[in-house]
Scaffold this motif. Structure first.
Motif, PDB file in Angstrom:
ATOM      1  N   LEU A  57       0.844  -1.394   0.416  1.00 25.08           N
ATOM      2  CA  LEU A  57       0.147  -0.290   0.123  1.00 25.08           C
ATOM      3  C   LEU A  57       0.897   1.465  -0.075  1.00 25.08           C
ATOM      4  O   LEU A  57       0.784   2.309  -1.074  1.00 25.08           O
ATOM      5  CB  LEU A  57      -0.764  -0.024   1.270  1.00 25.08           C
ATOM      6  N   ALA A  58       1.935   0.793   0.817  1.00 25.42           N
ATOM      7  CA  ALA A  58       3.013   2.447   0.861  1.00 25.42           C
ATOM      8  C   ALA A  58       3.635   2.857  -0.661  1.00 25.42           C
ATOM      9  O   ALA A  58       3.373   3.586  -1.020  1.00 25.42           O
ATOM     10  CB  ALA A  58       4.124   2.397   1.822  1.00 25.42           C
ATOM     11  N   LEU A  59       3.653   1.603  -1.668  1.00 24.71           N
ATOM     12  CA  LEU A  59       4.059   2.277  -2.889  1.00 24.71           C
ATOM     13  C   LEU A  59       2.407   2.577  -3.462  1.00 24.71           C
ATOM     14  O   LEU A  59       3.343   3.365  -4.379  1.00 24.71           O
ATOM     15  CB  LEU A  59       4.679   0.543  -3.383  1.00 24.71           C
ATOM     16  N   TYR A  60       2.060   2.235  -3.545  1.00 25.46           N
ATOM     17  CA  TYR A  60       0.855   2.738  -4.455  1.00 25.46           C
ATOM     18  C   TYR A  60       0.682   3.998  -3.952  1.00 25.46           C
ATOM     19  O   TYR A  60       0.428   4.705  -4.674  1.00 25.46           O
ATOM     20  CB  TYR A  60      -0.212   2.053  -4.271  1.00 25.46           C
ATOM     21  N   THR A  61       0.615   4.571  -2.706  1.00 25.20           N
ATOM     22  CA  THR A  61       0.530   5.380  -1.935  1.00 25.20           C
ATOM     23  C   THR A  61       1.170   6.375  -3.254  1.00 25.20           C
ATOM     24  O   THR A  61       0.939   7.894  -3.624  1.00 25.20           O
ATOM     25  CB  THR A  61       1.016   6.472  -0.710  1.00 25.20           C
ATOM     26  N   TYR A  62       2.596   6.538  -3.468  1.00 26.12           N
ATOM     27  CA  TYR A  62       3.513   7.109  -4.515  1.00 26.12           C
ATOM     28  C   TYR A  62       2.859   6.951  -5.947  1.00 26.12           C
ATOM     29  O   TYR A  62       3.292   7.948  -6.642  1.00 26.12           O
ATOM     30  CB  TYR A  62       4.999   6.456  -4.829  1.00 26.12           C
ATOM     31  N   SER A  72     -16.094   2.253   7.230  1.00 26.84           N
ATOM     32  CA  SER A  72     -17.733   1.934   7.422  1.00 26.84           C
ATOM     33  C   SER A  72     -18.028   2.815   8.553  1.00 26.84           C
ATOM     34  O   SER A  72     -17.321   2.828  10.108  1.00 26.84           O
ATOM     35  CB  SER A  72     -17.648   0.361   7.327  1.00 26.84           C
ATOM     36  N   ALA A  73     -19.015   3.863   8.699  1.00 24.52           N
ATOM     37  CA  ALA A  73     -19.250   4.043  10.026  1.00 24.52           C
ATOM     38  C   ALA A  73     -20.393   3.241  10.787  1.00 24.52           C
ATOM     39  O   ALA A  73     -20.717   3.220  12.082  1.00 24.52           O
ATOM     40  CB  ALA A  73     -20.827   4.943   9.598  1.00 24.52           C
ATOM     41  N   THR A  74     -19.694   1.900  10.069  1.00 20.14           N
ATOM     42  CA  THR A  74     -20.877   0.171  10.629  1.00 20.14           C
ATOM     43  C   THR A  74     -19.958  -0.356  11.679  1.00 20.14           C
ATOM     44  O   THR A  74     -20.076  -1.304  11.925  1.00 20.14           O
ATOM     45  CB  THR A  74     -21.786  -0.897   9.861  1.00 20.14           C
ATOM     46  N   GLU A  75     -18.728  -0.141  11.319  1.00 20.84           N
ATOM     47  CA  GLU A  75     -17.181  -0.996  11.497  1.00 20.84           C
ATOM     48  C   GLU A  75     -17.356  -0.918  13.046  1.00 20.84           C
ATOM     49  O   GLU A  75     -17.717   0.369  14.096  1.00 20.84           O
ATOM     50  CB  GLU A  75     -15.519  -0.454  11.208  1.00 20.84           C
ATOM     51  N   PRO A  76     -17.279  -1.945  14.113  1.00 22.85           N
ATOM     52  CA  PRO A  76     -16.704  -2.067  15.268  1.00 22.85           C
ATOM     53  C   PRO A  76     -15.871  -1.406  16.094  1.00 22.85           C
ATOM     54  O   PRO A  76     -15.155  -1.451  17.173  1.00 22.85           O
ATOM     55  CB  PRO A  76     -16.754  -3.526  15.903  1.00 22.85           C
ATOM     56  N   TYR A  77     -14.189  -1.159  14.944  1.00 25.87           N
ATOM     57  CA  TYR A  77     -13.280  -0.981  15.130  1.00 25.87           C
ATOM     58  C   TYR A  77     -12.121   0.123  14.006  1.00 25.87           C
ATOM     59  O   TYR A  77     -13.151  -0.404  13.207  1.00 25.87           O
ATOM     60  CB  TYR A  77     -12.053  -2.464  16.097  1.00 25.87           C
ATOM     61  N   CYS A  78     -11.426   0.376  14.026  1.00 25.62           N
ATOM     62  CA  CYS A  78     -10.638   0.882  13.270  1.00 25.62           C
ATOM     63  C   CYS A  78      -9.338   0.312  13.190  1.00 25.62           C
ATOM     64  O   CYS A  78      -8.285   0.201  14.195  1.00 25.62           O
ATOM     65  CB  CYS A  78     -10.586   1.926  13.714  1.00 25.62           C
ATOM     66  N   LEU A  79      -8.858  -0.173  12.348  1.00 24.20           N
ATOM     67  CA  LEU A  79      -7.995   0.089  11.693  1.00 24.20           C
ATOM     68  C   LEU A  79      -6.912   0.575  11.132  1.00 24.20           C
ATOM     69  O   LEU A  79      -5.752   0.518  11.732  1.00 24.20           O
ATOM     70  CB  LEU A  79      -7.166  -0.504   9.938  1.00 24.20           C
ATOM     71  N   PHE A  80      -6.755   1.878  11.556  1.00 23.85           N
ATOM     72  CA  PHE A  80      -5.858   3.099  11.395  1.00 23.85           C
ATOM     73  C   PHE A  80      -5.078   3.007  12.729  1.00 23.85           C
ATOM     74  O   PHE A  80      -6.626   4.257  13.631  1.00 23.85           O
ATOM     75  CB  PHE A  80      -5.848   3.994  10.513  1.00 23.85           C
ATOM     76  N   PRO A  81      -4.468   3.093  13.184  1.00 29.08           N
ATOM     77  CA  PRO A  81      -3.156   2.872  14.676  1.00 29.08           C
ATOM     78  C   PRO A  81      -3.715   5.210  14.684  1.00 29.08           C
ATOM     79  O   PRO A  81      -3.132   5.989  13.320  1.00 29.08           O
ATOM     80  CB  PRO A  81      -1.843   2.831  14.309  1.00 29.08           C
ATOM     81  N   PRO A  82      -3.463   5.473  16.048  1.00 29.20           N
ATOM     82  CA  PRO A  82      -3.535   6.915  15.769  1.00 29.20           C
ATOM     83  C   PRO A  82      -1.821   7.750  15.036  1.00 29.20           C
ATOM     84  O   PRO A  82      -0.512   6.974  15.079  1.00 29.20           O
ATOM     85  CB  PRO A  82      -2.610   6.976  17.630  1.00 29.20           C
ATOM     86  N   CYS A  83      -2.381   9.186  14.852  1.00 26.92           N
ATOM     87  CA  CYS A  83      -0.879   9.854  14.682  1.00 26.92           C
ATOM     88  C   CYS A  83      -0.421   8.782  13.347  1.00 26.92           C
ATOM     89  O   CYS A  83       0.693   9.132  12.659  1.00 26.92           O
ATOM     90  CB  CYS A  83      -0.017  10.451  15.100  1.00 26.92           C
ATOM     91  N   CYS A  84      -0.794   8.278  12.482  1.00 24.99           N
ATOM     92  CA  CYS A  84      -0.153   7.735  11.232  1.00 24.99           C
ATOM     93  C   CYS A  84      -0.746   8.384   9.899  1.00 24.99           C
ATOM     94  O   CYS A  84       0.651   7.601   8.717  1.00 24.99           O
ATOM     95  CB  CYS A  84      -0.808   6.276  10.699  1.00 24.99           C
ATOM     96  N   THR A  85      -1.261   9.339  10.224  1.00 23.60           N
ATOM     97  CA  THR A  85      -0.564   9.754   8.007  1.00 23.60           C
ATOM     98  C   THR A  85       0.319  10.630   8.181  1.00 23.60           C
ATOM     99  O   THR A  85       0.598  10.705   6.792  1.00 23.60           O
ATOM    100  CB  THR A  85      -2.137  10.563   8.149  1.00 23.60           C
ATOM    101  N   PRO A  86       0.492  10.912   9.314  1.00 20.56           N
ATOM    102  CA  PRO A  86       2.524  11.756   8.568  1.00 20.56           C
ATOM    103  C   PRO A  86       3.465  10.866   7.648  1.00 20.56           C
ATOM    104  O   PRO A  86       4.693  11.038   7.151  1.00 20.56           O
ATOM    105  CB  PRO A  86       3.043  12.185   9.988  1.00 20.56           C
ATOM    106  N   MET A  87       2.800   9.474   7.577  1.00 18.94           N
ATOM    107  CA  MET A  87       4.204   8.414   7.672  1.00 18.94           C
ATOM    108  C   MET A  87       3.972   8.554   5.893  1.00 18.94           C
ATOM    109  O   MET A  87       4.787   7.628   5.525  1.00 18.94           O
ATOM    110  CB  MET A  87       3.696   7.051   8.114  1.00 18.94           C
ATOM    111  N   ALA A  88       2.463   8.614   5.457  1.00 22.15           N
ATOM    112  CA  ALA A  88       2.858   9.211   4.018  1.00 22.15           C
ATOM    113  C   ALA A  88       2.708  10.216   3.557  1.00 22.15           C
ATOM    114  O   ALA A  88       3.074  11.354   4.155  1.00 22.15           O
ATOM    115  CB  ALA A  88       0.674   8.883   3.560  1.00 22.15           C
ATOM    116  N   ASN A  89       3.617  10.960   2.704  1.00 19.89           N
ATOM    117  CA  ASN A  89       4.024  12.122   2.134  1.00 19.89           C
ATOM    118  C   ASN A  89       3.463  12.545   1.680  1.00 19.89           C
ATOM    119  O   ASN A  89       3.402  13.072  -0.076  1.00 19.89           O
ATOM    120  CB  ASN A  89       5.309  11.631   1.336  1.00 19.89           C
ATOM    121  N   ARG A  90       2.177  11.867   1.280  1.00 26.11           N
ATOM    122  CA  ARG A  90       0.920  12.999   0.385  1.00 26.11           C
ATOM    123  C   ARG A  90      -0.095  13.317   1.271  1.00 26.11           C
ATOM    124  O   ARG A  90       0.106  12.644   1.842  1.00 26.11           O
ATOM    125  CB  ARG A  90       0.688  11.252  -0.670  1.00 26.11           C
ATOM    126  N   GLU A  91      -1.270  13.774   0.941  1.00 23.22           N
ATOM    127  CA  GLU A  91      -2.184  14.251   1.619  1.00 23.22           C
ATOM    128  C   GLU A  91      -3.065  13.008   2.023  1.00 23.22           C
ATOM    129  O   GLU A  91      -3.348  12.630   1.162  1.00 23.22           O
ATOM    130  CB  GLU A  91      -2.984  15.584   0.836  1.00 23.22           C
TER     131      GLU A  91
END
Length: 154
Positions: A57-62, A72-91
Motif C-alpha cells: 500500500l505504501a508503494l501505491y501511495t506514491y 465504514s460507519a458500521t465498523e466496530p473498530y478501526c484499523l488505522f493507528p493513532p497519528c499514522c498519517t504523517p508516514m505518508a508523503n501525500r495529503e
C-alpha cells in the motif's frame, strides 16, 4: 482530477465508492487485486489487514496525489493507528462510508479518522450518491469539468 488511492479494511466500501466516483452502476464484487484506474486506485482490504501486504500500500501511495483512508460507519473498530498519517508523503483525507445504515455511527468513525491524523473528512453513502459530489469537487483540479457543470453550460 487528482489521483486518489483508497485504503481500508475489507467491506469498508472502497469498490462501491470507486463505482460511485466513476458514475457507474453500483454492483458488488470483491476486489482481488489493486485496480489502478485513471484517477482512482482501488485496493483490496486484505492489503490493509495483513502486515506483509501493508508495505505494498505504501508503494501505491506514491502513484497518487491523495491518500483516502476509509472507515465504514458500521465498523466496530478501526484499523488505522493513532497519528499514522504523517508516514505518508501525500495529503491524507478521511472518508466515512455507509453513513445511511441504520446501525451507522458516523461520529465514531470520524473520531477514529481524526485520531489517525486526518484533517479533512468526507461522509458518503455511495449507493445513494450522498457526499460524492463534495468528494469530486475536492479532487477537482483547475480545468476539470464535472458532469453537473457540463449540464449548466448547455
Amino acid at each position: 482530477m487528482k489521483k486518489i488511492v483508497l485504503i481500508g479494511r475489507s467491506e469498508a466500501g472502497k469498490t462501491t465508492l470507486t463505482q460511485a466516483l466513476k458514475g457507474e452502476k453500483i454492483e458488488y464484487h470483491k476486489t482481488q487485486y489493486v485496480n489502478n484506474f485513471d484517477v482512482i486506485i482501488d485496493t483490496p482490504g486484505e492489503y490493509a489487514q495483513t502486515a506483509g501486504l501493508g508495505h505494498a500500500l505504501a508503494l501505491y501511495t506514491y502513484e497518487a496525489d491523495i491518500v483516502g483512508l476509509l472507515v465504514s460507519a458500521t465498523e466496530p473498530y478501526c484499523l488505522f493507528p493513532p497519528c499514522c498519517t504523517p508516514m505518508a508523503n501525500r495529503e491524507v483525507i478521511g472518508i466515512v462510508t455507509k453513513v445511511d445504515r441504520k446501525e451507522a455511527n458516523p461520529e465514531q468513525a470520524k473520531r477514529w479518522l481524526e485520531l489517525a491524523g486526518c484533517k479533512k473528512i468526507f461522509f458518503v453513502n455511495s449507493k445513494g450518491n450522498e457526499g460524492i459530489a463534495e468528494l469530486l469537487e475536492y479532487l477537482k483540479e483547475e480545468g476539470d469539468v464535472l458532469p453537473w457543470e457540463n449540464e449548466k453550460n448547455q
